[in-house]
Motif scaffolding. Sequence first.
Motif, PDB file in Angstrom:
ATOM      1  N   THR A 129     -34.081 -38.685  49.008  1.00 31.82           N
ATOM      2  CA  THR A 129     -32.700 -38.490  49.474  1.00 31.82           C
ATOM      3  C   THR A 129     -32.377 -36.967  50.010  1.00 31.82           C
ATOM      4  O   THR A 129     -33.101 -36.091  49.855  1.00 31.82           O
ATOM      5  CB  THR A 129     -31.803 -38.403  48.155  1.00 31.82           C
ATOM      6  OG1 THR A 129     -30.528 -38.048  48.241  1.00 31.82           O
ATOM      7  CG2 THR A 129     -32.409 -37.286  47.095  1.00 31.82           C
ATOM      8  N   ALA A 130     -31.246 -36.835  50.758  1.00 31.56           N
ATOM      9  CA  ALA A 130     -31.094 -35.554  51.611  1.00 31.56           C
ATOM     10  C   ALA A 130     -29.820 -35.000  50.826  1.00 31.56           C
ATOM     11  O   ALA A 130     -29.774 -33.699  50.901  1.00 31.56           O
ATOM     12  CB  ALA A 130     -30.024 -36.001  52.918  1.00 31.56           C
ATOM     13  N   PHE A 131     -29.702 -35.535  49.609  1.00 30.91           N
ATOM     14  CA  PHE A 131     -28.777 -34.618  48.894  1.00 30.91           C
ATOM     15  C   PHE A 131     -29.627 -33.649  47.719  1.00 30.91           C
ATOM     16  O   PHE A 131     -30.579 -34.108  47.186  1.00 30.91           O
ATOM     17  CB  PHE A 131     -28.021 -35.751  47.849  1.00 30.91           C
ATOM     18  CG  PHE A 131     -26.862 -36.219  48.536  1.00 30.91           C
ATOM     19  CD1 PHE A 131     -25.807 -35.510  48.705  1.00 30.91           C
ATOM     20  CD2 PHE A 131     -26.937 -37.655  48.898  1.00 30.91           C
ATOM     21  CE1 PHE A 131     -24.432 -36.094  49.163  1.00 30.91           C
ATOM     22  CE2 PHE A 131     -25.783 -38.093  49.425  1.00 30.91           C
ATOM     23  CZ  PHE A 131     -24.640 -37.581  49.904  1.00 30.91           C
ATOM     24  N   VAL A 132     -29.146 -32.478  47.529  1.00 28.48           N
ATOM     25  CA  VAL A 132     -29.660 -31.563  46.754  1.00 28.48           C
ATOM     26  C   VAL A 132     -28.703 -30.807  45.861  1.00 28.48           C
ATOM     27  O   VAL A 132     -27.592 -30.863  46.017  1.00 28.48           O
ATOM     28  CB  VAL A 132     -30.496 -30.510  47.730  1.00 28.48           C
ATOM     29  CG1 VAL A 132     -31.396 -31.066  48.619  1.00 28.48           C
ATOM     30  CG2 VAL A 132     -29.326 -29.776  48.523  1.00 28.48           C
ATOM     31  N   TYR A 133     -29.318 -30.218  44.787  1.00 31.71           N
ATOM     32  CA  TYR A 133     -28.720 -29.355  43.803  1.00 31.71           C
ATOM     33  C   TYR A 133     -29.041 -27.981  43.867  1.00 31.71           C
ATOM     34  O   TYR A 133     -30.014 -27.650  43.762  1.00 31.71           O
ATOM     35  CB  TYR A 133     -28.942 -29.880  42.599  1.00 31.71           C
ATOM     36  CG  TYR A 133     -28.410 -31.314  42.142  1.00 31.71           C
ATOM     37  CD1 TYR A 133     -26.985 -31.330  41.568  1.00 31.71           C
ATOM     38  CD2 TYR A 133     -29.012 -32.507  42.552  1.00 31.71           C
ATOM     39  CE1 TYR A 133     -26.496 -32.806  41.413  1.00 31.71           C
ATOM     40  CE2 TYR A 133     -28.447 -33.596  42.132  1.00 31.71           C
ATOM     41  CZ  TYR A 133     -27.167 -33.763  41.754  1.00 31.71           C
ATOM     42  OH  TYR A 133     -26.449 -35.122  41.583  1.00 31.71           O
ATOM     43  N   ASN A 134     -28.090 -27.179  44.382  1.00 32.59           N
ATOM     44  CA  ASN A 134     -28.240 -25.858  44.349  1.00 32.59           C
ATOM     45  C   ASN A 134     -27.936 -25.136  43.053  1.00 32.59           C
ATOM     46  O   ASN A 134     -26.726 -25.296  42.366  1.00 32.59           O
ATOM     47  CB  ASN A 134     -27.364 -25.169  45.420  1.00 32.59           C
ATOM     48  CG  ASN A 134     -27.860 -25.379  46.959  1.00 32.59           C
ATOM     49  OD1 ASN A 134     -27.854 -26.417  47.194  1.00 32.59           O
ATOM     50  ND2 ASN A 134     -28.700 -24.305  47.320  1.00 32.59           N
ATOM     51  N   LEU A 135     -28.926 -24.216  42.327  1.00 27.98           N
ATOM     52  CA  LEU A 135     -28.315 -23.673  40.981  1.00 27.98           C
ATOM     53  C   LEU A 135     -27.545 -22.439  41.636  1.00 27.98           C
ATOM     54  O   LEU A 135     -27.839 -21.602  42.165  1.00 27.98           O
ATOM     55  CB  LEU A 135     -29.810 -23.123  40.575  1.00 27.98           C
ATOM     56  CG  LEU A 135     -29.579 -22.432  39.111  1.00 27.98           C
ATOM     57  CD1 LEU A 135     -29.247 -23.584  38.211  1.00 27.98           C
ATOM     58  CD2 LEU A 135     -31.051 -21.915  38.786  1.00 27.98           C
ATOM     59  N   LYS A 136     -26.103 -22.467  40.774  1.00 31.65           N
ATOM     60  CA  LYS A 136     -25.278 -21.653  41.304  1.00 31.65           C
ATOM     61  C   LYS A 136     -25.696 -19.991  41.088  1.00 31.65           C
ATOM     62  O   LYS A 136     -25.421 -19.197  41.641  1.00 31.65           O
ATOM     63  CB  LYS A 136     -24.172 -21.853  40.566  1.00 31.65           C
ATOM     64  CG  LYS A 136     -23.364 -23.312  41.004  1.00 31.65           C
ATOM     65  CD  LYS A 136     -21.840 -23.345  40.133  1.00 31.65           C
ATOM     66  CE  LYS A 136     -21.301 -24.591  40.684  1.00 31.65           C
ATOM     67  NZ  LYS A 136     -20.127 -24.954  40.056  1.00 31.65           N
ATOM     68  N   LYS A 137     -26.622 -19.828  39.852  1.00 27.16           N
ATOM     69  CA  LYS A 137     -26.981 -18.684  39.473  1.00 27.16           C
ATOM     70  C   LYS A 137     -27.792 -18.037  40.554  1.00 27.16           C
ATOM     71  O   LYS A 137     -27.668 -16.699  40.658  1.00 27.16           O
ATOM     72  CB  LYS A 137     -27.747 -18.682  38.148  1.00 27.16           C
ATOM     73  CG  LYS A 137     -28.147 -17.483  37.448  1.00 27.16           C
ATOM     74  CD  LYS A 137     -28.724 -17.601  36.131  1.00 27.16           C
ATOM     75  CE  LYS A 137     -29.073 -16.261  35.591  1.00 27.16           C
ATOM     76  NZ  LYS A 137     -29.664 -16.479  33.947  1.00 27.16           N
ATOM     77  N   THR A 138     -28.748 -18.602  41.223  1.00 26.16           N
ATOM     78  CA  THR A 138     -29.436 -18.115  42.170  1.00 26.16           C
ATOM     79  C   THR A 138     -29.534 -18.481  43.608  1.00 26.16           C
ATOM     80  O   THR A 138     -29.941 -18.069  44.521  1.00 26.16           O
ATOM     81  CB  THR A 138     -31.039 -18.376  41.557  1.00 26.16           C
ATOM     82  OG1 THR A 138     -31.229 -19.843  41.552  1.00 26.16           O
ATOM     83  CG2 THR A 138     -31.314 -17.958  40.120  1.00 26.16           C
ATOM     84  N   GLY A 139     -28.840 -19.633  43.644  1.00 27.89           N
ATOM     85  CA  GLY A 139     -28.684 -20.313  45.144  1.00 27.89           C
ATOM     86  C   GLY A 139     -29.783 -21.283  45.496  1.00 27.89           C
ATOM     87  O   GLY A 139     -29.629 -21.863  46.517  1.00 27.89           O
ATOM     88  N   GLU A 140     -30.804 -21.289  44.587  1.00 25.49           N
ATOM     89  CA  GLU A 140     -32.101 -22.107  45.186  1.00 25.49           C
ATOM     90  C   GLU A 140     -31.709 -23.636  45.003  1.00 25.49           C
ATOM     91  O   GLU A 140     -30.870 -24.031  44.019  1.00 25.49           O
ATOM     92  CB  GLU A 140     -33.322 -21.636  44.162  1.00 25.49           C
ATOM     93  CG  GLU A 140     -33.326 -22.105  42.633  1.00 25.49           C
ATOM     94  CD  GLU A 140     -34.294 -21.785  41.807  1.00 25.49           C
ATOM     95  OE1 GLU A 140     -35.364 -22.083  42.324  1.00 25.49           O
ATOM     96  OE2 GLU A 140     -34.364 -21.164  40.799  1.00 25.49           O
ATOM     97  N   VAL A 141     -32.441 -24.323  45.703  1.00 25.12           N
ATOM     98  CA  VAL A 141     -32.456 -25.961  45.543  1.00 25.12           C
ATOM     99  C   VAL A 141     -33.525 -26.173  44.475  1.00 25.12           C
ATOM    100  O   VAL A 141     -34.578 -25.605  44.529  1.00 25.12           O
ATOM    101  CB  VAL A 141     -32.757 -26.466  46.805  1.00 25.12           C
ATOM    102  CG1 VAL A 141     -32.902 -28.056  46.745  1.00 25.12           C
ATOM    103  CG2 VAL A 141     -31.669 -26.433  47.800  1.00 25.12           C
ATOM    104  N   VAL A 142     -33.098 -26.767  43.534  1.00 26.48           N
ATOM    105  CA  VAL A 142     -34.073 -27.153  42.516  1.00 26.48           C
ATOM    106  C   VAL A 142     -34.719 -28.569  42.885  1.00 26.48           C
ATOM    107  O   VAL A 142     -34.082 -29.569  43.311  1.00 26.48           O
ATOM    108  CB  VAL A 142     -33.363 -27.248  40.981  1.00 26.48           C
ATOM    109  CG1 VAL A 142     -32.558 -25.858  40.680  1.00 26.48           C
ATOM    110  CG2 VAL A 142     -32.140 -28.448  40.892  1.00 26.48           C
ATOM    111  N   ALA A 143     -35.872 -28.930  42.186  1.00 25.11           N
ATOM    112  CA  ALA A 143     -36.290 -30.031  42.162  1.00 25.11           C
ATOM    113  C   ALA A 143     -36.016 -30.996  41.297  1.00 25.11           C
ATOM    114  O   ALA A 143     -36.066 -32.110  41.638  1.00 25.11           O
ATOM    115  CB  ALA A 143     -37.982 -29.955  42.196  1.00 25.11           C
ATOM    116  N   ASN A 144     -35.522 -30.528  40.137  1.00 20.52           N
ATOM    117  CA  ASN A 144     -35.138 -31.275  39.005  1.00 20.52           C
ATOM    118  C   ASN A 144     -34.173 -30.633  38.170  1.00 20.52           C
ATOM    119  O   ASN A 144     -34.276 -29.455  37.928  1.00 20.52           O
ATOM    120  CB  ASN A 144     -36.245 -31.770  38.178  1.00 20.52           C
ATOM    121  CG  ASN A 144     -35.960 -32.962  37.269  1.00 20.52           C
ATOM    122  OD1 ASN A 144     -35.110 -32.826  36.547  1.00 20.52           O
ATOM    123  ND2 ASN A 144     -36.554 -34.164  37.517  1.00 20.52           N
ATOM    124  N   CYS A 145     -33.026 -31.238  37.821  1.00 14.80           N
ATOM    125  CA  CYS A 145     -31.809 -30.606  37.123  1.00 14.80           C
ATOM    126  C   CYS A 145     -32.186 -30.472  35.511  1.00 14.80           C
ATOM    127  O   CYS A 145     -31.596 -29.750  34.743  1.00 14.80           O
ATOM    128  CB  CYS A 145     -30.682 -31.194  37.243  1.00 14.80           C
ATOM    129  SG  CYS A 145     -29.912 -30.999  38.974  1.00 14.80           S
TER     130      CYS A 145
END
Length: 330
Positions: free
Chosen positions: A127-143
């Motif tokens: 998927t092209a959709f990602v989740y950025n962790l608001k605290k750090t801005g990093e894209v996480v592999a798994n929430c």
Amino acid sequence: MDFFTYLKAPKSSIDISHQDYLILFGSCFAESIGNRLAEHKFQVDINPFGVLYNPKSILTSIRSLLTPLNKTKDDLFYHEGLFHSFSHHSSFSDISETACLTNINSRIKASADNLNKATRLLITFGTAFVYNLKKTGEVVANCHKLPAGNFEHRSLSVTEIVNEWHQLLSVLFERNKKLKIIFTVSPIRYWKDGAHENQLSKATLLLAINELQKQYPEQISYFPAYELMMDELRDYRFYAEDMFHPSETAIQYIWEYFSHTYMNQPTQQLTKEIENILRLINHKPFNPQSESYKQFVTQTLLKIEQFNRNRPYLCFKKEVEILKKNIQDK
């Protein structure tokens, strides 16, 4: 009259043999193909960080193997009784912080070594959709089932994927002149984002891979797993019970198409011979206590020994141990 639309399976200029070392990264479809490669005695390392879905997380995991560093307790977080890593699938999560880190770091070390000797990478974008962790801005592999409020949900752009992967690929190809890469898009639909959003996501991934292939036409191949599922296998009888994942029949069909595309005739023939050996190994006897079954196992062990004599690079150690145990326990 034809009642199906068939995809032609032309031979790729990139081939795969049992002498190659392969590493697979990506969605659970990567695991399905990886497991079949492993069953047929190819040398494989499957998903060193667990199942990954988006191009950014896959890229980050590969990049971290180029300069491997041990993860520490600061790289973990605790949630619902388990220690997790945002860089890893939940299969690495553990009730013990020490066990979690040990598992992660041992796999990083082994896969970093494997990446140095790899001749083929198989990359499956989900998927092209990602989740950025608001605290750090990093894209996480798994929430890891954290509340949605901790993340920003967005889609990667074609340009973003291409630019970052171009940088990584240039490093990989410079370090390893023998390396070839096969990209594919997972045939699994990510329905939670919505039907239209899933199509936009898949289109983004397809366009990005197409651009990368243009940049590296000799080193990159595209395998049409998504197109096979959407066009040839569009009937729901080729889906699992959840109606989103391919059934075993569909995966086998795609595996056969994959084999035809990337394996030359000698490799395909060898793969068939391995299948025959595996069929003997997996034989379920009517009476495991019988003398005839013991003779059958003895003959099977002899066939494996003869088969392996000229192919010492194929490992049947585990299967031989199981067979020997079967007749020793009787």
